[in-house]
Structure formats: C-alpha cells, structure tokens
Enzyme design. Structure first.
Site, PDB file in Angstrom:
ATOM      1  N   ASP A   9       0.868  -1.187   0.000  1.00  0.00           N
ATOM      2  CA  ASP A   9       0.000   0.000   0.000  1.00  0.00           C
ATOM      3  C   ASP A   9       0.899   1.230   0.000  1.00  0.00           C
ATOM      4  O   ASP A   9       1.954   1.229   0.635  1.00  0.00           O
ATOM      5  CB  ASP A   9      -0.899   0.001   1.247  1.00  0.00           C
ATOM      6  CG  ASP A   9      -2.109   0.919   1.078  1.00  0.00           C
ATOM      7  OD1 ASP A   9      -3.237   0.431   1.237  1.00  0.00           O
ATOM      8  OD2 ASP A   9      -1.917   2.130   0.795  1.00  0.00           O
ATOM      9  N   ASP A  10       0.485   2.266  -0.742  1.00  0.00           N
ATOM     10  CA  ASP A  10       1.328   3.461  -0.815  1.00  0.00           C
ATOM     11  C   ASP A  10       1.176   4.356   0.410  1.00  0.00           C
ATOM     12  O   ASP A  10       1.968   5.256   0.619  1.00  0.00           O
ATOM     13  CB  ASP A  10       1.026   4.244  -2.108  1.00  0.00           C
ATOM     14  CG  ASP A  10      -0.433   4.650  -2.184  1.00  0.00           C
ATOM     15  OD1 ASP A  10      -1.294   3.803  -1.854  1.00  0.00           O
ATOM     16  OD2 ASP A  10      -0.718   5.794  -2.566  1.00  0.00           O
ATOM     17  N   ASP A  53      -3.030  -3.124  -2.511  1.00  0.00           N
ATOM     18  CA  ASP A  53      -3.808  -1.898  -2.715  1.00  0.00           C
ATOM     19  C   ASP A  53      -3.989  -1.671  -4.224  1.00  0.00           C
ATOM     20  O   ASP A  53      -3.101  -1.977  -5.012  1.00  0.00           O
ATOM     21  CB  ASP A  53      -3.025  -0.734  -2.086  1.00  0.00           C
ATOM     22  CG  ASP A  53      -3.772   0.587  -2.202  1.00  0.00           C
ATOM     23  OD1 ASP A  53      -5.020   0.564  -2.187  1.00  0.00           O
ATOM     24  OD2 ASP A  53      -3.099   1.631  -2.296  1.00  0.00           O
ATOM     25  N   MET A  55      -5.200   1.503  -5.717  1.00  0.00           N
ATOM     26  CA  MET A  55      -4.799   2.853  -6.117  1.00  0.00           C
ATOM     27  C   MET A  55      -3.398   3.169  -5.601  1.00  0.00           C
ATOM     28  O   MET A  55      -3.225   3.473  -4.420  1.00  0.00           O
ATOM     29  CB  MET A  55      -5.780   3.874  -5.543  1.00  0.00           C
ATOM     30  CG  MET A  55      -7.216   3.637  -5.966  1.00  0.00           C
ATOM     31  SD  MET A  55      -7.482   4.157  -7.650  1.00  0.00           S
ATOM     32  CE  MET A  55      -7.777   5.899  -7.385  1.00  0.00           C
ATOM     33  N   ASP A 330      12.330 -51.435   9.290  1.00  0.00           N
ATOM     34  CA  ASP A 330      12.982 -52.597   8.711  1.00  0.00           C
ATOM     35  C   ASP A 330      12.319 -53.851   9.295  1.00  0.00           C
ATOM     36  O   ASP A 330      12.083 -53.942  10.497  1.00  0.00           O
ATOM     37  CB  ASP A 330      14.473 -52.517   9.089  1.00  0.00           C
ATOM     38  CG  ASP A 330      15.275 -53.635   8.471  1.00  0.00           C
ATOM     39  OD1 ASP A 330      15.960 -53.368   7.479  1.00  0.00           O
ATOM     40  OD2 ASP A 330      15.207 -54.773   8.985  1.00  0.00           O
ATOM     41  N   ILE A 331      11.979 -54.785   8.419  1.00  0.00           N
ATOM     42  CA  ILE A 331      11.324 -56.017   8.888  1.00  0.00           C
ATOM     43  C   ILE A 331      12.355 -56.858   9.651  1.00  0.00           C
ATOM     44  O   ILE A 331      13.455 -57.091   9.145  1.00  0.00           O
ATOM     45  CB  ILE A 331      10.774 -56.822   7.694  1.00  0.00           C
ATOM     46  CG1 ILE A 331       9.843 -55.938   6.844  1.00  0.00           C
ATOM     47  CG2 ILE A 331      10.043 -58.071   8.177  1.00  0.00           C
ATOM     48  CD1 ILE A 331       9.348 -56.612   5.579  1.00  0.00           C
ATOM     49  N   ASN A 338      13.217 -65.314   3.481  1.00  0.00           N
ATOM     50  CA  ASN A 338      13.765 -65.693   2.175  1.00  0.00           C
ATOM     51  C   ASN A 338      14.429 -67.066   2.223  1.00  0.00           C
ATOM     52  O   ASN A 338      14.242 -67.889   1.333  1.00  0.00           O
ATOM     53  CB  ASN A 338      14.789 -64.649   1.710  1.00  0.00           C
ATOM     54  CG  ASN A 338      14.101 -63.466   1.028  1.00  0.00           C
ATOM     55  OD1 ASN A 338      13.021 -63.618   0.467  1.00  0.00           O
ATOM     56  ND2 ASN A 338      14.727 -62.304   1.095  1.00  0.00           N
ATOM     57  N   ASP A 347       8.871 -61.747  -1.372  1.00  0.00           N
ATOM     58  CA  ASP A 347       8.220 -60.668  -2.119  1.00  0.00           C
ATOM     59  C   ASP A 347       6.788 -60.446  -1.643  1.00  0.00           C
ATOM     60  O   ASP A 347       6.324 -59.314  -1.531  1.00  0.00           O
ATOM     61  CB  ASP A 347       8.218 -60.988  -3.620  1.00  0.00           C
ATOM     62  CG  ASP A 347       9.594 -60.767  -4.240  1.00  0.00           C
ATOM     63  OD1 ASP A 347      10.491 -60.283  -3.516  1.00  0.00           O
ATOM     64  OD2 ASP A 347       9.765 -61.075  -5.442  1.00  0.00           O
ATOM     65  N   GLU A 373      14.447 -54.734   2.544  1.00  0.00           N
ATOM     66  CA  GLU A 373      13.295 -54.773   3.431  1.00  0.00           C
ATOM     67  C   GLU A 373      13.213 -53.511   4.275  1.00  0.00           C
ATOM     68  O   GLU A 373      12.629 -53.502   5.342  1.00  0.00           O
ATOM     69  CB  GLU A 373      13.326 -56.033   4.305  1.00  0.00           C
ATOM     70  CG  GLU A 373      14.413 -56.079   5.352  1.00  0.00           C
ATOM     71  CD  GLU A 373      15.740 -56.663   4.838  1.00  0.00           C
ATOM     72  OE1 GLU A 373      16.022 -56.555   3.624  1.00  0.00           O
ATOM     73  OE2 GLU A 373      16.479 -57.220   5.666  1.00  0.00           O
TER      74      GLU A 373
END
Ligand SMILES: [Mg+2]
Length: 457
Positions: A9-10, A53, A55, A330-331, A338, A347, A373
């Site tokens: 704003d001025d 603003d 103006m 982490d598992i 596996n 998987d 994992e």
C-alpha cells in the site's frame, strides 16, 4: 497456521494497520509501498499471500497483479485486492487481472483473517502438488507455462443448488457464456449428483428451504469424490458470520446478493481455472510417479523419488521453521523368510508390509521403499511425538496380524523395528537426518527389535 503475507500500500498508515492485525495472528508480514518493490520481493522470497492496494502511483494494483500472474514463479501466490472503491466494475477488473479475492477498506478484521487463512490453505495444497510435480519431472519452464494456461478449452460443468426457480434461471443465463449449468433444488440429491458426475464447480445459494447450506458445503468437502470441487456460496448482505464459518469449512469463495452477473462469471472462472490447474498438476504427478518413481514390487515410491522429494521437503521445513520427521523401518529377521520360504514368499511379505504402511500413514506423509526390506516414511509438519505415535501404530499393525502366504504355508508372525529422527537445529542436510534415523533403527534392532526408537535430539 504460519505463513508469510506481503502487504502492499502506498499509504504507510494503511500498511501499519494491516501489518498489526496480521502480526497479532502470528503471520510473518513483509511490506512494500509500491508495485515495483512488491514484485521484487515476490521474485526474491517465498510469499504465501499478497494484500494489494489498487490505487497506487506509477504502477497500480491491477498491473502488479497482472505481472505477478504472468510470471510462472509468482503466478500461484494468491492476491487479495484491497480497495476503497466498492465498485463491481473494479472487482471484475481485478478478477480478470487474476486477483483471488477482495477486501474493502476499512478492512473488517474477521473477514481479513478468515480470507487470508483460507487462501493460505489453498496455497499450501498447490505448493505441495507443485513440489511433487517438480520432483518427479524436473519440468522445464515451458511445462509450467502450459500448466498455467488459464484458458478454458471447454465449457465448465457447474452444479447449482438453489431452491428458487427464478433465481436458477438468472444464474444459468449469466453463466451461459462459460458454463453448462445443472440446477437442483434438493440439497441431498445434489450431494449424490456431485459425487456421481465430475463438476468443475458447485454453486450453493443460501436460499435453501429448511436446509443448512453449510451442512451441504461440509458434506461436499468431506466426501472423497467431491473434496477437490470448488464451492462458491451465494449469500445475503450482512451474513458475515456465515461467510466466516463457510470459509473455515473450506468453501472457496462467496458472492453477495444482489448478484452482479459479471462478478459471478469472473468468480466462477477463477475457481474453475484453479481447479483445472490443480487437476492437471495432480494428473501429471500421478502419471510420472507411476512410471518413473514407483517401486515395481510394492507400488510405493522408490529411493530415487525419496532422494529428490526429501531434499525439497527438508529445505522447505528449514526455511519455514516447521517440524519434519522421518521414520526408517525394517522387517525383523527378514532374511530368514527368504531362506526358509524362498524369494517369492519374501516378495509377498514385502508387498503386504508396504500395504500396511500405506494404510497407516496420513495424507501428507510420503512412504517409500528404501531398498531391500527397508522402508522410509517422511512426515512433513510433524513433530517427533506425533511421528512416534504413527510409527507405534504401524509397529502394532505388523505384529498384530500374521502374514498369510499364497502358498498356504502357516501364516508368518513378523515384527518390525523403527528409528525416527526429527529436523532440529544442527541438522543441516537430509542425509544427516536419514543417518540419525538409521542410527535409531540400529539401536531398536540392538535392544531387542519390534520397537520404535527416537534419535536423541
Ligand atoms: Mg493507495
């Protein structure tokens, strides 16, 4: 909600007044006394909302707004025009220049704060989508400009909920140049209609018989299939409390009767453009994520996506002084799965594990397969205590339900260990944060597994 607001704003007294009100709400406030400085500031720093603003000598608010909106770097910053002139023609001119909202001087406190808050929320959503877009695509400037393109290639689909036939007709006529309008007078039926068909905008007239229009708005906001549809509310003069509540509920904009057809068109267009822009971003994000940055086995994000996105989230949290927590999980004894049951079984376990992570994390969290994992969940805006609760919930979900293999073997009882680390002063890189979480995970493993350990701050 902290956010950075730029007041332009001025007249110094006007700046001071707005600055004081915003600071009382704990916003971070920047100020400028002319258009040039405002553009400079926006180019240099992160600004969340601009109060502008109209103006001003040299460059008026309309021109500042047009320039902001034509620059891809600043086009997404919501602009609120602040003006002493309560003329519909000025509003329309402002909206055409890309302004997102208006406030009339003298500025009403409640209106100021609720509008700014609602725009900050919108900006946060767009920022998030943009970051993801960039992370996945590293898009060039052409790409952004294409996304930014505000033209409507096709008629907007608008759902109008309005109890009065005459009023429906007036609105349909006003919107005819830009939209195909489906009008309904039964609010409940309208919710179903909105969920069934892909509308670009819902307009709710507050004249509903025996039905709270805000209830309707809140239903639209809460349904999965309609929550991204913008809502424009038509209210009566003097309904200020209702407007404030509506904006708090997530209504995007409102217009006060008597309706000015031009203003209605302009406001509807703004909402439709924004929606299409966000839709396109969301679509592009989804596509590229699916192709390039998804882990093929589990469907979670992969390491590459994590590396890019974490860097961005980390930088943003630092700049804004917000919390950011990551969890590495982490598992436990996965190698045995596996070894004993084979890699196919392994998987299957990974897939199921990823599914449980996905169902546990919250909307803004980012879940990734880190490798093997190991999985990482990045939690933006989340302090350590909250993250610990999320991690604990996940740990419980792994332990509680056995993993059923397709081969029909005895279900496997599995557990997981988790390490979490939060961004605190002294942590300067995402790598450090990951290392801290990794160390916490190591500690969880060493102290007996199946537990959550937080890195010492
Ligand atoms: Mg002025």
């Amino acid at each position: 909600m902290t956010a950075r607001i730029l007041v332009v704003d001025d007249i110094p007294a006007n700046v001071k007044l707005l600055e004081a009100r915003l600071m009382a709400e704990y916003f971070d406030v920047l100020t400028a006394s002319n258009g040039r400085d405002a553009l400079d500031i926006c180019d240099r720093t992160q600004v969340d909302v601009i109060l502008l603003d109209i103006m001003m000598p040299d460059m008026d608010g309309f021109e500042v707004c047009e320039r902001l909106k034509s620059n891809p770097r600043t086009a997404d910053i919501p602009v609120v025009m602040v003006t002493a002139l309560d003329q519909p023609s000025d509003r329309v001119r402002g909206l055409k220049a890309g302004a997102d909202d208006f406030l009339t001087k003298p500025v009403n406190d409640l209106q100021l704060i609720s509008r700014v808050k609602s725009l900050v929320r919108l900006k946060t959503l767009t920022d998030e989508l943009r970051i993801r877009h960039y992370s996945t695509r590293q898009a060039g400037i052409d790409d952004m400009l294409r996304l930014q393109d505000g033209r409507l290639e096709e008629q907007a689909q608008v759902l109008l909920v309005d109890s009065r036939g005459a009023s429906q007709e007036r609105i349909i006529k006003a919107l005819k140049p830009i939209a195909e309008v489906s009008a309904m007078s039964d609010p409940q039926a309208a919710v179903f209609e909105a969920a069934e068909n892909g509308f670009d905008l819902v307009i709710v007239n507050c004249n509903l018989d025996d039905y709270d229009p805000l209830r309707l708005c809140s239903q639209i906001r809460s349904l999965e299939r309609t929550r991204f549809i913008p809502i424009l509310l038509i209210t009566e003069q003097g309904d200020e409390q209702m407007i404030i509540r509506a904006l708090d509920l997530g209504v995007n904009d409102y217009i006060v009767r008597p309706l000015d057809p031009n203003e209605l068109v302009a406001r509807a267009l703004t909402q439709v453009r924004r929606k299409r822009y966000n839709d396109r971003l969301r679509h592009s994000v989804r596509q590229t994520i699916e192709l390039a940055v998804t882990d093929g086995l589990t469907g979670l994000h992969n390491r590459r996506y994590l590396d890019t996105h974490l860097r961005t989230l980390f930088a943003r949290a630092k700049v804004r002084g917000r919390p950011l927590t990551i969890c590495i999980t982490d598992i436990d004894r996965f190698k045995q799965v596996n070894d004993v049951y084979g890699h196919d079984a392994g998987d299957e376990v990974l897939k199921e594990f990823a599914g449980r992570i996905r169902s546990t994390v919250r909307g803004a969290d980012l879940a990734c397969r880190f490798g093997g994992e190991e999985f990482v969940v990045v939690m933006p805006d989340t302090p350590a205590e909250v993250a610990a609760t999320v991690a604990e919930r996940l740990r419980g979900m792994i332990e509680a339900r056995p993993f059923q293999l397709r081969s029909g073997e005895t279900p496997l009882m599995l557990t997981a260990s988790m390490g979490i680390a939060t961004l605190v002063p002294g942590v300067d890189t995402p790598e450090q944060l990951l290392k801290q979480a990794d160390r916490a995970l190591y500690e969880a493993k060493n102290s007996g597994r199946n537990r959550v350990v937080a890195a010492a701050a």
